[in-house]
Motif scaffolding. Structure first.
Motif, PDB file in Angstrom:
ATOM      1  N   ARG A   1       0.846  -1.190   0.000  1.00 36.26           N
ATOM      2  CA  ARG A   1       0.000   0.000   0.000  1.00 36.26           C
ATOM      3  C   ARG A   1       0.879   1.238   0.000  1.00 36.26           C
ATOM      4  O   ARG A   1       1.992   1.222   0.526  1.00 36.26           O
ATOM      5  CB  ARG A   1      -0.915   0.012   1.229  1.00 36.26           C
ATOM      6  N   SER A   2       0.372   2.303  -0.560  1.00 37.91           N
ATOM      7  CA  SER A   2       1.123   3.549  -0.569  1.00 37.91           C
ATOM      8  C   SER A   2       1.329   4.040   0.855  1.00 37.91           C
ATOM      9  O   SER A   2       0.589   3.675   1.777  1.00 37.91           O
ATOM     10  CB  SER A   2       0.377   4.614  -1.378  1.00 37.91           C
ATOM     11  N   ALA A   3       2.315   4.883   1.034  1.00 36.66           N
ATOM     12  CA  ALA A   3       2.573   5.442   2.360  1.00 36.66           C
ATOM     13  C   ALA A   3       1.357   6.201   2.876  1.00 36.66           C
ATOM     14  O   ALA A   3       1.019   6.124   4.061  1.00 36.66           O
ATOM     15  CB  ALA A   3       3.794   6.359   2.311  1.00 36.66           C
ATOM     16  N   ALA A   4       0.681   6.918   1.991  1.00 31.63           N
ATOM     17  CA  ALA A   4      -0.512   7.660   2.410  1.00 31.63           C
ATOM     18  C   ALA A   4      -1.607   6.714   2.874  1.00 31.63           C
ATOM     19  O   ALA A   4      -2.283   6.972   3.881  1.00 31.63           O
ATOM     20  CB  ALA A   4      -1.014   8.531   1.257  1.00 31.63           C
ATOM     21  N   ASP A   5      -1.786   5.596   2.164  1.00 24.94           N
ATOM     22  CA  ASP A   5      -2.805   4.627   2.569  1.00 24.94           C
ATOM     23  C   ASP A   5      -2.454   3.979   3.911  1.00 24.94           C
ATOM     24  O   ASP A   5      -3.337   3.719   4.736  1.00 24.94           O
ATOM     25  CB  ASP A   5      -2.970   3.553   1.498  1.00 24.94           C
ATOM     26  N   VAL A   6      -1.166   3.694   4.123  1.00 25.74           N
ATOM     27  CA  VAL A   6      -0.735   3.122   5.396  1.00 25.74           C
ATOM     28  C   VAL A   6      -1.062   4.081   6.537  1.00 25.74           C
ATOM     29  O   VAL A   6      -1.635   3.698   7.568  1.00 25.74           O
ATOM     30  CB  VAL A   6       0.776   2.800   5.370  1.00 25.74           C
ATOM     31  N   ILE A   7      -0.718   5.343   6.357  1.00 27.81           N
ATOM     32  CA  ILE A   7      -0.958   6.337   7.407  1.00 27.81           C
ATOM     33  C   ILE A   7      -2.447   6.531   7.642  1.00 27.81           C
ATOM     34  O   ILE A   7      -2.910   6.577   8.795  1.00 27.81           O
ATOM     35  CB  ILE A   7      -0.272   7.667   7.043  1.00 27.81           C
ATOM     36  N   ASP A   8      -3.225   6.627   6.574  1.00 23.51           N
ATOM     37  CA  ASP A   8      -4.671   6.816   6.730  1.00 23.51           C
ATOM     38  C   ASP A   8      -5.297   5.655   7.501  1.00 23.51           C
ATOM     39  O   ASP A   8      -6.119   5.858   8.408  1.00 23.51           O
ATOM     40  CB  ASP A   8      -5.343   6.945   5.365  1.00 23.51           C
ATOM     41  N   ALA A   9      -4.915   4.428   7.136  1.00 21.62           N
ATOM     42  CA  ALA A   9      -5.494   3.251   7.790  1.00 21.62           C
ATOM     43  C   ALA A   9      -5.088   3.177   9.255  1.00 21.62           C
ATOM     44  O   ALA A   9      -5.923   2.894  10.135  1.00 21.62           O
ATOM     45  CB  ALA A   9      -5.067   1.984   7.051  1.00 21.62           C
ATOM     46  N   LEU A  10      -3.827   3.434   9.544  1.00 19.67           N
ATOM     47  CA  LEU A  10      -3.359   3.385  10.925  1.00 19.67           C
ATOM     48  C   LEU A  10      -4.050   4.441  11.785  1.00 19.67           C
ATOM     49  O   LEU A  10      -4.515   4.157  12.898  1.00 19.67           O
ATOM     50  CB  LEU A  10      -1.844   3.579  10.979  1.00 19.67           C
ATOM     51  N   CYS A  11      -4.125   5.659  11.268  1.00 16.52           N
ATOM     52  CA  CYS A  11      -4.682   6.747  12.072  1.00 16.52           C
ATOM     53  C   CYS A  11      -6.186   6.590  12.252  1.00 16.52           C
ATOM     54  O   CYS A  11      -6.708   6.813  13.359  1.00 16.52           O
ATOM     55  CB  CYS A  11      -4.354   8.085  11.425  1.00 16.52           C
ATOM     56  N   ALA A  12      -6.898   6.217  11.186  1.00 19.77           N
ATOM     57  CA  ALA A  12      -8.347   6.050  11.307  1.00 19.77           C
ATOM     58  C   ALA A  12      -8.678   4.921  12.267  1.00 19.77           C
ATOM     59  O   ALA A  12      -9.570   5.049  13.124  1.00 19.77           O
ATOM     60  CB  ALA A  12      -8.956   5.786   9.929  1.00 19.77           C
ATOM     61  N   GLY A  13      -7.974   3.811  12.146  1.00 17.37           N
ATOM     62  CA  GLY A  13      -8.223   2.681  13.037  1.00 17.37           C
ATOM     63  C   GLY A  13      -7.876   2.996  14.472  1.00 17.37           C
ATOM     64  O   GLY A  13      -8.615   2.633  15.398  1.00 17.37           O
ATOM     65  N   ALA A  14      -6.748   3.678  14.674  1.00 19.13           N
ATOM     66  CA  ALA A  14      -6.341   4.027  16.036  1.00 19.13           C
ATOM     67  C   ALA A  14      -7.332   4.993  16.676  1.00 19.13           C
ATOM     68  O   ALA A  14      -7.663   4.874  17.858  1.00 19.13           O
ATOM     69  CB  ALA A  14      -4.939   4.631  16.028  1.00 19.13           C
ATOM     70  N   GLU A  15      -7.816   5.949  15.891  1.00 20.97           N
ATOM     71  CA  GLU A  15      -8.773   6.906  16.440  1.00 20.97           C
ATOM     72  C   GLU A  15     -10.048   6.206  16.891  1.00 20.97           C
ATOM     73  O   GLU A  15     -10.585   6.491  17.974  1.00 20.97           O
ATOM     74  CB  GLU A  15      -9.107   7.970  15.394  1.00 20.97           C
ATOM     75  N   GLN A  16     -10.537   5.280  16.087  1.00 22.37           N
ATOM     76  CA  GLN A  16     -11.741   4.530  16.462  1.00 22.37           C
ATOM     77  C   GLN A  16     -11.525   3.742  17.746  1.00 22.37           C
ATOM     78  O   GLN A  16     -12.381   3.715  18.638  1.00 22.37           O
ATOM     79  CB  GLN A  16     -12.150   3.597  15.328  1.00 22.37           C
ATOM     80  N   LEU A  17     -10.368   3.084  17.827  1.00 19.00           N
ATOM     81  CA  LEU A  17     -10.073   2.279  19.013  1.00 19.00           C
ATOM     82  C   LEU A  17      -9.960   3.145  20.263  1.00 19.00           C
ATOM     83  O   LEU A  17     -10.486   2.796  21.322  1.00 19.00           O
ATOM     84  CB  LEU A  17      -8.778   1.499  18.799  1.00 19.00           C
ATOM     85  N   LEU A  18      -9.289   4.280  20.150  1.00 21.82           N
ATOM     86  CA  LEU A  18      -9.123   5.159  21.314  1.00 21.82           C
ATOM     87  C   LEU A  18     -10.463   5.700  21.790  1.00 21.82           C
ATOM     88  O   LEU A  18     -10.708   5.816  22.995  1.00 21.82           O
ATOM     89  CB  LEU A  18      -8.163   6.292  20.968  1.00 21.82           C
ATOM     90  N   ARG A  19     -11.338   6.034  20.849  1.00 22.28           N
ATOM     91  CA  ARG A  19     -12.668   6.504  21.240  1.00 22.28           C
ATOM     92  C   ARG A  19     -13.441   5.403  21.949  1.00 22.28           C
ATOM     93  O   ARG A  19     -14.109   5.638  22.967  1.00 22.28           O
ATOM     94  CB  ARG A  19     -13.435   6.969  20.003  1.00 22.28           C
ATOM     95  N   ARG A  20     -13.368   4.183  21.401  1.00 25.14           N
ATOM     96  CA  ARG A  20     -14.078   3.063  22.006  1.00 25.14           C
ATOM     97  C   ARG A  20     -13.547   2.780  23.405  1.00 25.14           C
ATOM     98  O   ARG A  20     -14.318   2.559  24.344  1.00 25.14           O
ATOM     99  CB  ARG A  20     -13.937   1.820  21.127  1.00 25.14           C
ATOM    100  N   TRP A  21     -12.218   2.803  23.561  1.00 26.86           N
ATOM    101  CA  TRP A  21     -11.635   2.555  24.879  1.00 26.86           C
ATOM    102  C   TRP A  21     -12.035   3.640  25.870  1.00 26.86           C
ATOM    103  O   TRP A  21     -12.318   3.365  27.044  1.00 26.86           O
ATOM    104  CB  TRP A  21     -10.111   2.477  24.775  1.00 26.86           C
ATOM    105  N   ALA A  22     -12.075   4.888  25.400  1.00 25.13           N
ATOM    106  CA  ALA A  22     -12.462   5.983  26.290  1.00 25.13           C
ATOM    107  C   ALA A  22     -13.903   5.813  26.747  1.00 25.13           C
ATOM    108  O   ALA A  22     -14.237   6.055  27.918  1.00 25.13           O
ATOM    109  CB  ALA A  22     -12.283   7.317  25.573  1.00 25.13           C
ATOM    110  N   GLU A  23     -14.774   5.400  25.822  1.00 24.51           N
ATOM    111  CA  GLU A  23     -16.184   5.177  26.188  1.00 24.51           C
ATOM    112  C   GLU A  23     -16.321   4.016  27.177  1.00 24.51           C
ATOM    113  O   GLU A  23     -17.112   4.080  28.123  1.00 24.51           O
ATOM    114  CB  GLU A  23     -17.001   4.894  24.931  1.00 24.51           C
ATOM    115  N   ASP A  24     -15.519   2.970  26.963  1.00 24.32           N
ATOM    116  CA  ASP A  24     -15.583   1.814  27.856  1.00 24.32           C
ATOM    117  C   ASP A  24     -15.123   2.162  29.272  1.00 24.32           C
ATOM    118  O   ASP A  24     -15.557   1.525  30.252  1.00 24.32           O
ATOM    119  CB  ASP A  24     -14.728   0.671  27.308  1.00 24.32           C
ATOM    120  N   LEU A  25     -14.245   3.148  29.387  1.00 27.28           N
ATOM    121  CA  LEU A  25     -13.722   3.532  30.685  1.00 27.28           C
ATOM    122  C   LEU A  25     -14.660   4.442  31.468  1.00 27.28           C
ATOM    123  O   LEU A  25     -14.469   4.653  32.659  1.00 27.28           O
ATOM    124  CB  LEU A  25     -12.348   4.205  30.530  1.00 27.28           C
ATOM    125  N   ARG A  26     -15.652   4.983  30.790  1.00 29.19           N
ATOM    126  CA  ARG A  26     -16.569   5.914  31.470  1.00 29.19           C
ATOM    127  C   ARG A  26     -17.522   5.169  32.394  1.00 29.19           C
ATOM    128  O   ARG A  26     -17.931   4.070  32.152  1.00 29.19           O
ATOM    129  CB  ARG A  26     -17.378   6.697  30.444  1.00 29.19           C
TER     130      ARG A  26
END
Length: 310
Positions: A285-310
């Motif tokens: 995958r292109s470098a841009a695609d790698v970065i987009d996938a990593l950041c989008a996935g990480a953001e979703q996970l961090l939001r989910r973890w934050a909600e689970d901690l509430r």
């Protein structure tokens, strides 16, 4: 530095050229040009046109003992105007003052807390906590997460996490732990912008996560002056199986066979650097695609973890 993605590509010699650095920077991360064991000022000069006129920050990474042997390499690196300079695997910190005098921020790779404190005391603006899972050369002293956690509690400068991070879950984990970002190598090695050959890219994409090992066999055979404390993590192959731990048995015939394999791109014998995140590479995958996938996935996970901690 105005980054929109908390990602720096590791300055991997032989993989992270100017084209990859430019692609990572354009995608919102910090692209690093890597100069490895065989670096020269001429080799760096050949990569710099890719970042000339780039409207995003970029960085350059050197190996300390190579820079000492080629003083013009550091001169050229500083004159290129990088936003970040990394000079790894040395105990002399005089280059930090030179970089700061040139208006260049400094990053230092470290493998334990004592090294992190020395780097911060020497003026490093960023510390890279490189765990034993990382590909290529490094001191395999601690795993990434324990190292990161301890370093974060020990220094007051931003800390990047490195070693085995090649997925959104890995990126989210180190950000949740407090890292300022991730220093990623293997995740970018299969990108078309990398200097990786087609044959080596095939090996990387086919390898499972347990296919790597640390060894000095290639350095000894190729007569690279890497110290024994800095083995490299590579994909296990026939040469490693035969000579790892038996470096004294590497004779002229083995050296010649390895040199021929490197020239021919025969990776049954020639080395392919890779970290333990290699099993998470699925397709080129292109470098841009790698970065987009990593950041989008990480953001979703961090939001989910934050909600689970509430």
């Amino acid at each position: 530095m105005g980054l929109s993605a908390p990602i720096v590509n590791a300055p991997m010699g032989g993989a992270a050229g100017g084209r990859l650095a430019a692609a990572v920077s354009r995608a919102g991360g910090l692209g690093m040009i890597g100069m490895g064991s065989s670096a020269t000022a001429a080799a760096l000069a050949a990569e710099l046109p890719h970042v000339a006129g780039l409207e995003r920050p970029f960085g350059i990474g050197l190996v300390h003992w190579v820079a000492v042997n080629h003083p013009d390499l550091l001169d050229l690196a500083l004159s290129a105007g990088p936003a970040l300079l990394s000079v790894s695997f040395g105990d002399d910190w005089s280059w930090v003052r030179r970089a700061h005098d040139a208006g260049v921020a400094v990053a230092a790779q470290i493998a334990d807390v004592a090294e992190a404190r020395r780097a911060a005391d020497a003026g490093a603006d960023v510390v890279v906590a490189r765990g034993a899972e990382g590909g290529g050369h490094g001191r395999p002293r601690m795993a990434t997460l324990p190292l990161l956690a301890e370093v974060l509690d020990s220094v007051d400068v931003p800390v990047l996490a490195a070693g085995g991070i090649a997925s959104a879950r890995g990126l989210a984990a180190v950000l949740a732990a407090g890292a300022a970002g991730a220093w990623l190598g293997t995740a970018f090695t299969a990108c078309p912008e990398a200097l990786t050959s087609a044959a080596a890219r095939y090996e990387l994409l086919a390898a499972p996560g347990d296919a790597t090992t640390t060894t000095r066999a290639f350095d000894v055979a190729l007569q690279y002056p890497w110290p024994a404390t800095l083995p490299e993590r590579v994909l296990r192959n026939e040469f490693v199986d035969r000579y790892d731990g038996r470096e004294d048995a590497i004779g002229a015939d083995a050296r010649a066979a390895l040199a021929d394999a490197v020239e021919a791109g025969d990776y049954r014998v020639a080395p392919v650097n890779a970290g333990q995140g290699v099993g998470m590479l699925r397709e080129p995958r292109s470098a841009a695609d790698v970065i987009d996938a990593l950041c989008a996935g990480a953001e979703q996970l961090l939001r989910r973890w934050a909600e689970d901690l509430r």
